[in-house]
Design a protein around this motif. Sequence first.
Motif, PDB file in Angstrom:
ATOM      1  N   SER A   1      35.559  42.845  34.536  1.00  0.00           N
ATOM      2  CA  SER A   1      34.566  42.358  33.686  1.00  0.00           C
ATOM      3  C   SER A   1      33.236  41.269  34.924  1.00  0.00           C
ATOM      4  O   SER A   1      34.953  40.697  35.591  1.00  0.00           O
ATOM      5  CB  SER A   1      34.281  41.783  32.715  1.00  0.00           C
ATOM      6  OG  SER A   1      35.735  40.556  32.818  1.00  0.00           O
ATOM      7  N   CYS A   2      32.749  40.925  34.480  1.00  0.00           N
ATOM      8  CA  CYS A   2      32.283  39.489  36.209  1.00  0.00           C
ATOM      9  C   CYS A   2      32.193  38.674  34.611  1.00  0.00           C
ATOM     10  O   CYS A   2      33.066  38.893  33.720  1.00  0.00           O
ATOM     11  CB  CYS A   2      30.213  39.806  35.856  1.00  0.00           C
ATOM     12  SG  CYS A   2      29.215  40.136  34.578  1.00  0.00           S
ATOM     13  N   HIS A   3      32.214  37.298  35.469  1.00  0.00           N
ATOM     14  CA  HIS A   3      32.155  36.250  34.502  1.00  0.00           C
ATOM     15  C   HIS A   3      31.356  36.124  33.711  1.00  0.00           C
ATOM     16  O   HIS A   3      31.729  35.512  32.318  1.00  0.00           O
ATOM     17  CB  HIS A   3      32.536  34.982  35.312  1.00  0.00           C
ATOM     18  CG  HIS A   3      32.593  33.660  34.948  1.00  0.00           C
ATOM     19  ND1 HIS A   3      31.827  32.785  33.899  1.00  0.00           N
ATOM     20  CD2 HIS A   3      34.195  33.589  34.910  1.00  0.00           C
ATOM     21  CE1 HIS A   3      32.925  31.812  33.853  1.00  0.00           C
ATOM     22  NE2 HIS A   3      33.959  32.628  34.119  1.00  0.00           N
ATOM     23  N   CYS A   4      30.518  35.762  33.628  1.00  0.00           N
ATOM     24  CA  CYS A   4      29.692  36.390  32.281  1.00  0.00           C
ATOM     25  C   CYS A   4      29.261  37.401  31.475  1.00  0.00           C
ATOM     26  O   CYS A   4      28.340  37.724  29.959  1.00  0.00           O
ATOM     27  CB  CYS A   4      28.451  35.908  32.644  1.00  0.00           C
ATOM     28  SG  CYS A   4      27.331  37.501  33.753  1.00  0.00           S
ATOM     29  N   GLN A   5      30.323  38.615  31.402  1.00  0.00           N
ATOM     30  CA  GLN A   5      30.936  39.565  30.977  1.00  0.00           C
ATOM     31  C   GLN A   5      29.110  39.904  30.350  1.00  0.00           C
ATOM     32  O   GLN A   5      29.264  41.184  29.268  1.00  0.00           O
ATOM     33  CB  GLN A   5      31.162  38.924  29.351  1.00  0.00           C
ATOM     34  CG  GLN A   5      32.207  37.743  29.483  1.00  0.00           C
ATOM     35  CD  GLN A   5      33.538  38.694  29.276  1.00  0.00           C
ATOM     36  OE1 GLN A   5      33.478  39.580  29.263  1.00  0.00           O
ATOM     37  NE2 GLN A   5      33.728  38.468  30.979  1.00  0.00           N
ATOM     38  N   LYS A   6      28.447  40.330  30.850  1.00  0.00           N
ATOM     39  CA  LYS A   6      26.945  40.721  31.633  1.00  0.00           C
ATOM     40  C   LYS A   6      27.607  43.037  31.816  1.00  0.00           C
ATOM     41  O   LYS A   6      27.237  43.643  31.517  1.00  0.00           O
ATOM     42  CB  LYS A   6      25.942  40.958  32.046  1.00  0.00           C
ATOM     43  CG  LYS A   6      24.874  39.612  31.127  1.00  0.00           C
ATOM     44  CD  LYS A   6      23.450  39.186  31.750  1.00  0.00           C
ATOM     45  CE  LYS A   6      22.792  38.698  30.241  1.00  0.00           C
ATOM     46  NZ  LYS A   6      23.129  36.590  31.245  1.00  0.00           N
ATOM     47  N   VAL A   7      28.209  42.528  33.056  1.00  0.00           N
ATOM     48  CA  VAL A   7      29.196  44.187  33.066  1.00  0.00           C
ATOM     49  C   VAL A   7      30.798  43.688  32.905  1.00  0.00           C
ATOM     50  O   VAL A   7      30.924  43.073  33.130  1.00  0.00           O
ATOM     51  CB  VAL A   7      29.243  43.724  34.754  1.00  0.00           C
ATOM     52  CG1 VAL A   7      29.369  45.298  35.535  1.00  0.00           C
ATOM     53  CG2 VAL A   7      27.766  43.361  35.310  1.00  0.00           C
TER      54      VAL A   7
ATOM     55  N   PHE B   1      27.584  43.876  42.589  1.00  0.00           N
ATOM     56  CA  PHE B   1      28.118  42.441  42.625  1.00  0.00           C
ATOM     57  C   PHE B   1      26.867  42.141  40.752  1.00  0.00           C
ATOM     58  O   PHE B   1      26.212  43.352  40.736  1.00  0.00           O
ATOM     59  CB  PHE B   1      28.111  42.091  43.119  1.00  0.00           C
ATOM     60  CG  PHE B   1      26.665  41.783  43.996  1.00  0.00           C
ATOM     61  CD1 PHE B   1      26.285  42.737  44.608  1.00  0.00           C
ATOM     62  CD2 PHE B   1      25.770  40.917  42.908  1.00  0.00           C
ATOM     63  CE1 PHE B   1      25.214  41.967  45.227  1.00  0.00           C
ATOM     64  CE2 PHE B   1      24.509  40.366  43.637  1.00  0.00           C
ATOM     65  CZ  PHE B   1      24.087  40.996  44.969  1.00  0.00           C
ATOM     66  N   CYS B   2      27.376  41.529  39.948  1.00  0.00           N
ATOM     67  CA  CYS B   2      26.600  40.762  39.005  1.00  0.00           C
ATOM     68  C   CYS B   2      25.743  39.899  39.443  1.00  0.00           C
ATOM     69  O   CYS B   2      26.027  39.301  39.985  1.00  0.00           O
ATOM     70  CB  CYS B   2      27.522  40.299  37.579  1.00  0.00           C
ATOM     71  SG  CYS B   2      25.944  39.435  36.762  1.00  0.00           S
ATOM     72  N   GLN B   3      24.485  40.146  39.095  1.00  0.00           N
ATOM     73  CA  GLN B   3      23.120  39.651  39.507  1.00  0.00           C
ATOM     74  C   GLN B   3      23.122  38.654  38.586  1.00  0.00           C
ATOM     75  O   GLN B   3      21.946  37.700  39.537  1.00  0.00           O
ATOM     76  CB  GLN B   3      21.705  40.750  39.573  1.00  0.00           C
ATOM     77  CG  GLN B   3      21.537  41.066  37.982  1.00  0.00           C
ATOM     78  CD  GLN B   3      20.864  42.388  38.282  1.00  0.00           C
ATOM     79  OE1 GLN B   3      19.486  41.632  37.552  1.00  0.00           O
ATOM     80  NE2 GLN B   3      19.838  43.148  38.770  1.00  0.00           N
ATOM     81  N   HIS B   4      23.821  38.154  38.299  1.00  0.00           N
ATOM     82  CA  HIS B   4      23.228  36.718  37.143  1.00  0.00           C
ATOM     83  C   HIS B   4      24.675  35.974  36.883  1.00  0.00           C
ATOM     84  O   HIS B   4      24.492  34.743  37.806  1.00  0.00           O
ATOM     85  CB  HIS B   4      23.658  37.042  35.608  1.00  0.00           C
ATOM     86  CG  HIS B   4      22.900  38.366  34.641  1.00  0.00           C
ATOM     87  ND1 HIS B   4      21.067  38.212  35.109  1.00  0.00           N
ATOM     88  CD2 HIS B   4      22.873  39.331  34.907  1.00  0.00           C
ATOM     89  CE1 HIS B   4      20.497  39.318  34.575  1.00  0.00           C
ATOM     90  NE2 HIS B   4      21.259  39.499  34.605  1.00  0.00           N
ATOM     91  N   CYS B   5      26.164  36.408  37.192  1.00  0.00           N
ATOM     92  CA  CYS B   5      27.056  35.095  37.931  1.00  0.00           C
ATOM     93  C   CYS B   5      27.519  35.286  39.115  1.00  0.00           C
ATOM     94  O   CYS B   5      28.036  34.911  39.505  1.00  0.00           O
ATOM     95  CB  CYS B   5      27.913  35.225  36.719  1.00  0.00           C
ATOM     96  SG  CYS B   5      29.068  36.752  36.254  1.00  0.00           S
ATOM     97  N   GLY B   6      26.924  36.765  39.836  1.00  0.00           N
ATOM     98  CA  GLY B   6      27.852  36.339  41.254  1.00  0.00           C
ATOM     99  C   GLY B   6      28.812  37.292  41.446  1.00  0.00           C
ATOM    100  O   GLY B   6      29.401  37.320  42.884  1.00  0.00           O
TER     101      GLY B   6
HETATM  102 ZN   LIG Z   1      28.111  38.846  34.958  1.00  0.00          ZN
END
Ligand SMILES: [Zn+2]
Length: 157
Positions: free
Chosen positions: A6-12, A79-84
Amino acid sequence: MQLEGSCHCQKVRFTLQSKHPYPFNLCYCSICRKTGGGGGYAINLSGDYETLEVQGKEHMSVYQVKLNDREQSPARRHFCQHCGSALWVWDSRWPELVHPFASAIDSDLPIPPEKTHLMVKYKANWVEPALGSSDRQFDKYPDESIADWHQRLNLEE
Ligand SMILES: [Zn+2]
Ligand SMILES: [Zn+2]
């Protein structure tokens, strides 16, 4: 083994199957260390692209390095466009594979008995690779693939 990431913000969030999950491959190239490796390198894993399942695709962006005015690298860095968070690389030259960054994986990974340090020629000047006694290092690309390393050490899952 099944890898969950997952990405850090968990959106992905994503899952995939990997026969080659050991995090042994440390890349010091400028792209890896800038996009996914604050300590001077990023660790690339390898898995089966056809097993990759992704939740939150709409939150991802893809970075393709510009090689020159006309050409982009075929390596697609997701990559996640919110948390990078750097998530994985997919490259049309090896379409059956996907290369998640170990940093994006939440599953416990097996501990590698030795490591490969690659693209050491391109490392930042302040980075001193921590070389274990069996580790191998290469100025550019190593002489074996991620799959070859697992086969040589009898670590295929
Ligand atoms: Zn994220
Ligand atoms: Zn790299």
